[in-house]
Scaffold this active site. Structure first.
Site, short mmCIF file in Angstrom:
data_model
loop_
_atom_site.label_atom_id
_atom_site.label_comp_id
_atom_site.label_asym_id
_atom_site.label_seq_id
_atom_site.Cartn_x
_atom_site.Cartn_y
_atom_site.Cartn_z
N LYS A 1 9.21 7.68 1.27
CA LYS A 1 8.18 6.53 1.68
C LYS A 1 7.70 6.23 0.08
O LYS A 1 7.23 6.83 -0.78
CB LYS A 1 7.24 7.04 2.52
CG LYS A 1 6.16 6.16 2.85
CD LYS A 1 4.87 6.62 3.89
CE LYS A 1 4.16 5.81 4.37
NZ LYS A 1 3.19 6.53 5.41
N SER B 1 2.54 4.11 9.46
CA SER B 1 2.72 3.37 8.44
C SER B 1 4.24 3.59 7.89
O SER B 1 4.64 2.70 6.99
CB SER B 1 1.75 3.39 7.44
OG SER B 1 1.73 4.74 6.95
N SER C 1 1.25 8.36 11.45
CA SER C 1 1.97 7.46 10.89
C SER C 1 3.30 7.94 10.35
O SER C 1 4.42 7.47 9.81
CB SER C 1 1.63 7.11 9.24
OG SER C 1 0.33 6.19 9.62
#
Length: 513
Positions: free
Chosen positions: A88, A163, A187
């Protein structure tokens, strides 16, 4: 070249990370070939999916060559040595652009690695690239990235969650066998739920936050994402470690999660395990009927494996969402104050008037932050301001304590707690343009972050709209092994009913290159 043909490699990248690792160990394929096959897949479909913000093929192939050399010399440091991974873009990587999906960090190249990235490098897992996210991890749909949205591999017109939507989509689209995400209010787990993948939020403090760009420091938790429970455990074992550079790091991070999974897969017995169904999260207003039906079908499989299923109440969960959306923006406001246009990242000078620290800061933040980030900064600054601190932030912290006490009491009655991971399946882009509507979808995942307990989401089937549903498992702090034990047994039982992994039912993505 190994014995693997192009077609065989295309099949291999659709298999589990454990199967890919086994092929590497047997000498059937090289890490270079495996990494190149994933890079080819990214080139073929990511134009439509948008999972990656940055792909560094040269670096990934160099790391693959090092992994091949290590295996050849019997120096593999992990079962995943040579298996590629996606990271990420909230997690800093030395020499590779890290943006947090924000214009304010566009083009920033960190001079150091996050601790978990150092762990990945030590395990010799080639890093394919950096995945998309909601800007600074603020959002639940990956629509709030400054560099374009990510699509759900099941339906390119729908959100992949957030996210960590880029990491979930990369795994679900077979662009990466495993990925690292972060979980502040769900997330990791919510994107896993809506993409038919597996995601784990470890116990807070067991995976280092050093080098993870901070949003809400008391809540942020990095964790693994994959297509199977075993693969998630293998990555968990790589990234979890004590870290003196993280003041919240625990000295006794749970280890050997992969061994727990393999033992559970062999025995498939949950006799005596007490499963508590959280009554406050078991359906109701806002829940899709298909989500609730899938959840209860999975409960029956747990009972068939010997578990004792009972209802457990956590009475203060009704206030958890409100408390979270005071604590999180308050911490975010404090953390994002460092982006001032003075030291690194974007710098914008005013087009008129004097150029001072204040005017540069205002111009930089105005241009560099997106609307959702600005919204949370303003809210957080307000609740921390004089005259409001005790009424808002202080009260929210008291509610957090009550939620933690609810969990402590629940562990006297249950070994694990369960609920649907998300009340709905993946919605269409733009469907939740009201921020409050988006925030309310975090109701099932936020409690684990407030309490610091570990949580897992694994696919429990398809809803009546044909989209994946997630089953959430929560365990006491440091009892991450319970997630993997129960998850492994449930996954095996579910796949027996389906006859194949759930992702095999996803529509094939068309190549866009």
């Amino acid at each position: 070249m190994s014995a693997h043909s192009t077609n065989a490699l295309a099949d291999l990248i659709r298999s589990s990370a454990a199967a890919q690792a086994a092929a590497l160990a047997a000498g059937e394929v090289s890490s270079r070939e495996l990494t190149q096959a994933h890079l080819d897949r990214i080139a073929a479909v990511d134009g439509a999916v948008g999972a990656f913000l940055n792909v560094d093929a040269e670096c990934a192939l160099s790391q693959a060559d090092a992994a091949d050399a290590a295996r050849k010399e019997s120096r593999a440091t992990s079962e995943l040595t040579g298996v590629p991974v996606a990271v990420k873009d909230l997690i800093v990587t030395r020499g590779q652009v890290t943006t947090a999906a924000s214009r304010i960090l566009e083009g920033w190249v960190p001079p150091y690695d996050a601790t978990l990235v150092r762990n990945l490098r030590a395990a010799r897992t080639p890093i394919l690239g950096k995945t998309n996210l909601d800007e600074f991890a603020m959002g639940g749909s990956t629509e709030h990235s400054a560099f374009g949205r990510t699509a759900n591999p099941w339906d390119l017109g729908r959100i992949p969650g957030g996210s960590s939507g880029g990491s979930a989509a990369a795994v679900g689209a077979y662009e990466a066998p495993v990925a690292v995400g972060t979980d502040t209010g769900g997330s990791i787990r919510q994107p896993a739920a809506v993409t038919g993948t597996v995601g784990v939020k470890p116990t807070y403090g067991t995976v280092s936050r050093f080098g993870v760009i901070a949003m809400a420091s008391s809540l942020d938790t990095p964790g693994p994402m994959a297509r199977t429970v075993l693969d998630t455990a293998l990555l968990h074992d790589v990234i979890a470690s004590h870290d003196p550079l993280d003041s919240t790091s625990l000295p006794d991070a749970p280890r050997d999660m992969a061994a727990v999974v393999r033992a559970a897969q062999e025995g498939r017995d949950l006799t005596g395990l007490r499963v508590g169904v959280i009554s406050e999260l078991d359906g109701g207003e806002g829940y899709h009927d298909g989500v609730v039906a899938s959840f209860h079908a999975a409960l029956e499989l747990l009972e068939a494996a010997g578990a004792q299923v009972e209802t457990v109440s956590l009475p203060h969960l009704e206030y958890a969402l409100d408390a979270y959306y005071l604590i999180m923006p308050a911490e975010a406001s404090s953390n994002l104050a460092r982006y001032d246009g003075m030291r690194y990242g974007l710098r914008v000078e005013p087009t008129s008037g004097p150029v001072t620290a204040e005017t540069v800061m205002a111009a930089t933040r105005g241009a560099g932050f997106g609307d959702e980030v600005k919204r949370r900064i303003i809210l957080g600054t307000h609740v921390l301001s004089a005259g409001y601190y005790d009424a808002y932030y202080g009260s929210a912290q008291k509610v957090r304590t009550l939620v933690q006490r609810d969990f402590a009491a629940a562990w006297d009655k249950a070994d694990i707690l369960v609920s649907p991971t998300a009340p709905v399946t993946a919605y269409r882009f733009g469907e939740k343009d009201d921020p409050l509507a988006m925030y309310k979808l975090d109701v099932t995942t936020i409690p684990a972050n407030l309490a610091g307990v570990p949580g897992m989401s694994l696919p429990s089937g398809l809803s009546d709209d044909g989209l994946p549903v997630g089953f959430q498992i929560l365990a006491p702090q440091r009892a991450d092994d319970r997630l993997y034990r129960v998850g492994a047994v449930l996954e095996a039982a579910l796949e027996e009913t389906w006859g194949a992994p759930l992702l095999s039912r996803a529509p094939e993505l068309e190549e866009t290159r």
